[in-house]
Design a protein around this motif. Structure first.
Motif, short mmCIF file in Angstrom:
data_model
loop_
_atom_site.label_atom_id
_atom_site.label_comp_id
_atom_site.label_asym_id
_atom_site.label_seq_id
_atom_site.Cartn_x
_atom_site.Cartn_y
_atom_site.Cartn_z
N GLY A 240 28.90 22.10 31.40
CA GLY A 240 29.89 21.09 31.72
C GLY A 240 31.03 21.06 30.73
N ASP A 241 30.90 21.80 29.62
CA ASP A 241 31.98 21.88 28.65
C ASP A 241 33.10 22.80 29.11
N SER A 242 32.84 23.59 30.15
CA SER A 242 33.83 24.52 30.66
C SER A 242 33.63 24.67 32.16
N VAL A 243 34.39 25.54 32.77
CA VAL A 243 34.24 25.81 34.20
C VAL A 243 34.11 27.32 34.42
N ARG A 244 33.32 27.66 35.44
CA ARG A 244 33.18 29.05 35.85
C ARG A 244 33.89 29.18 37.20
N VAL A 245 34.91 30.01 37.24
CA VAL A 245 35.75 30.15 38.43
C VAL A 245 35.54 31.54 39.00
N THR A 246 35.19 31.60 40.28
CA THR A 246 35.04 32.89 40.95
C THR A 246 36.33 33.20 41.69
N VAL A 247 36.93 34.32 41.33
CA VAL A 247 38.22 34.73 41.90
C VAL A 247 38.06 36.12 42.48
N ASP A 248 38.14 36.21 43.82
CA ASP A 248 37.97 37.49 44.50
C ASP A 248 36.73 38.23 44.00
N GLY A 249 35.61 37.51 43.86
CA GLY A 249 34.34 38.11 43.46
C GLY A 249 34.12 38.23 41.98
N GLU A 250 35.12 37.98 41.17
CA GLU A 250 34.99 38.07 39.71
C GLU A 250 34.87 36.69 39.11
N THR A 251 33.98 36.50 38.15
CA THR A 251 33.78 35.20 37.52
C THR A 251 34.57 35.13 36.21
N ILE A 252 35.32 34.05 36.08
CA ILE A 252 36.13 33.80 34.89
C ILE A 252 35.69 32.46 34.29
N THR A 253 35.51 32.43 32.99
CA THR A 253 35.19 31.17 32.31
C THR A 253 36.46 30.61 31.70
N ALA A 254 36.67 29.32 31.92
CA ALA A 254 37.87 28.66 31.40
C ALA A 254 37.49 27.31 30.82
N ALA A 255 38.35 26.81 29.94
CA ALA A 255 38.10 25.49 29.36
C ALA A 255 38.35 24.38 30.36
N GLY A 256 39.18 24.64 31.37
CA GLY A 256 39.48 23.62 32.38
C GLY A 256 40.12 24.24 33.59
N ALA A 257 40.23 23.45 34.66
CA ALA A 257 40.82 23.95 35.89
C ALA A 257 41.60 22.85 36.59
N VAL A 258 42.67 23.27 37.25
CA VAL A 258 43.45 22.39 38.13
C VAL A 258 43.27 22.91 39.54
N VAL A 259 42.79 22.05 40.44
CA VAL A 259 42.64 22.44 41.84
C VAL A 259 43.84 21.89 42.60
N ALA A 260 44.75 22.78 42.96
CA ALA A 260 46.01 22.40 43.60
C ALA A 260 46.14 23.06 44.96
#
Length: 431
Positions: A240-260
């Motif tokens: 919960g300290d970060s987010v895991r974002v799957t983009v076109d099958g690849e997973t990226i870890t980020a400190a935060g995300a904006v869903v727009a």
């Protein structure tokens, strides 16, 4: 680890990306479409400019002034007021305080009772200078546009003959059942400014936003889909300290995300309940030889009789760049999601123009393009804002951006992008 991922390259996402990058964060925005802009899109073909449906920008919106270089957009402005049209009759209703040349036409307009013209002047005084926070104050009573007009003494004729078609074009609701706050706020802004389009089409707005975001250091990738967003473990090792974002099958870890993204996709990505009731429209673009001029100038033609179509906009009269030499471009907008095919909508447009202008022939009117936008804005009945999601509704360091978090407008899209960035920056976990 990337600092922030922005899902969506519409107006809200681009503004959020820019403000986050300006704060020194490493930001990447992903847009599933081949170009930025979301619903704000422009197609060019054979010398014509077609926006994704009839769209305008209000140059007096505070967020427009704050987030955009308005001068660089080279705006082409509609004249205030409109031409009211019905079979065999056309008349002008305008704002004599902004265009003194229309005093006589407006004063003697038979469609609108004289008392209503005085009430409009009183309404100007009431709303002039009032800001968004004041008008959208949730403690104010909820009411429809129809009720707000009646409370102020306006006649039914004024509502049906002017407000219904004019605000049908703004709210996509000709029934006047939309929240009155939207009527009041947009009326206040039109007192101060104009409805306009950039000379290069509405897509000039997201193009400028993307350029400013990149100049601030953000990366923007198009043709890339964000497939999922979930909780990840940050530097503390806590989920919960970060987010895991799957983009076109690849997973990226980020400190935060904006869903727009659009509301439906945002709900799927975050699990947050987002609006499901939408309003749509279809816009028929038609060309006509320049030598046969309509007498509306740079004013909208409003359909007083019915909504087939609701209005016709003289696009190339307002923005000559929208049509090649020798041609003029008209945009006729039908409300809702019409079942009729493109050719039927075009023929309805031709028939309506022929009824409005019985002295002219429209045999040379040519169908150029039809833009159908099933989701143009959310449904906005009285009190609708109480059911909208807050930007920080998602779990973890994830925030929402989009006009559906406020109310449907370019003002809200731009404002929501800034609010999303500020909300994320104020939360824990970002560098």
């Amino acid at each position: 680890m990337t600092d922030v991922i922005v899902a969506g390259g519409g107006l809200a996402g681009l503004v959020a990306a820019r403000h986050l990058a300006e704060d020194g964060l490493d930001v990447t925005a992903f847009e599933a479409d081949s170009s930025v802009g979301g619903r704000v899109h422009t197609h060019k073909d054979d010398g014509f400019t077609y926006d994704r449906g009839f769209q305008v920008v209000f140059d007096s919106y505070p967020a427009v002034k704050r987030e955009l270089d308005v001068a660089a957009l080279d705006l082409r402005r509609f004249a205030p007021g409109a031409t009211l049209a019905r079979p065999g009759e056309r008349s002008v209703i305008a704002d004599p305080l902004r265009d003194p040349r229309t005093v006589t036409q407006t004063l003697f307009n038979r469609e609108i009772p004289f008392g209503d013209k005085l009430r409009v002047l009183k309404l100007r005084q009431e709303l002039a200078g009032r800001d968004e926070g004041d008008i959208f104050d949730p403690t104010r009573p909820d009411r429809t546009i129809e009720a707000a007009l009646a409370d102020r003494g306006f006649s039914q004729a004024f509502g049906e003959r002017f407000v219904a078609p004019f605000y049908g074009g703004i709210t996509l609701d000709r029934t006047l059942s939309t929240d009155a706050r939207i009527f009041e706020y947009t009326f206040a802004r039109l007192i101060e400014g104009s409805a306009a389009v950039p000379a290069d089409g509405m897509a000039a707005i997201p193009k400028q936003l993307a350029r400013r975001a990149r100049d601030a250091g953000a990366r923007i990738e198009t043709g890339v889909t964000v497939e999922s967003i979930g909780a990840g473990a940050g530097e503390t090792g806590e989920t919960g300290d970060s987010v895991r974002v799957t983009v076109d099958g690849e997973t990226i870890t980020a400190a935060g995300a904006v869903v727009a993204t659009d509301p439906k996709t945002a709900g799927e990505l975050t699990g947050v309940e987002t609006p499901t009731d939408y309003r749509g429209c279809a816009t028929v673009y038609a060309s006509f030889p320049s030598e046969t001029q309509l007498d509306t100038g740079k004013r909208l033609l409003l359909n007083v009789a019915d909504d087939r179509p609701n209005q016709v906009a003289p696009m190339s009269a307002v923005a000559p760049e929208y049509a090649p030499d020798g041609q003029q471009l008209l945009a006729a907008t039908f409300l809702g999601v019409p079942d009729a095919d493109d050719e039927t909508l075009f023929e309805e447009t031709r028939d309506t123009l022929s009824q409005w202008y019985p002295e002219r022939s429209f045999a040379a009117l040519e169908h150029r393009r039809t833009e159908r936008v099933p989701f143009a804005q959310i449904d906005q009945p009285p009190g609708f804002q109480s059911g909208l999601p807050d930007p920080d509704n998602p779990d973890g360091p994830v925030v929402l951006a989009g006009d559906y978090t406020r109310w449907s407008s370019i003002q809200s899209a731009l404002q929501s992008g800034r609010i999303a960035a500020e909300t994320l920056l104020d939360g824990p976990g970002l560098p």
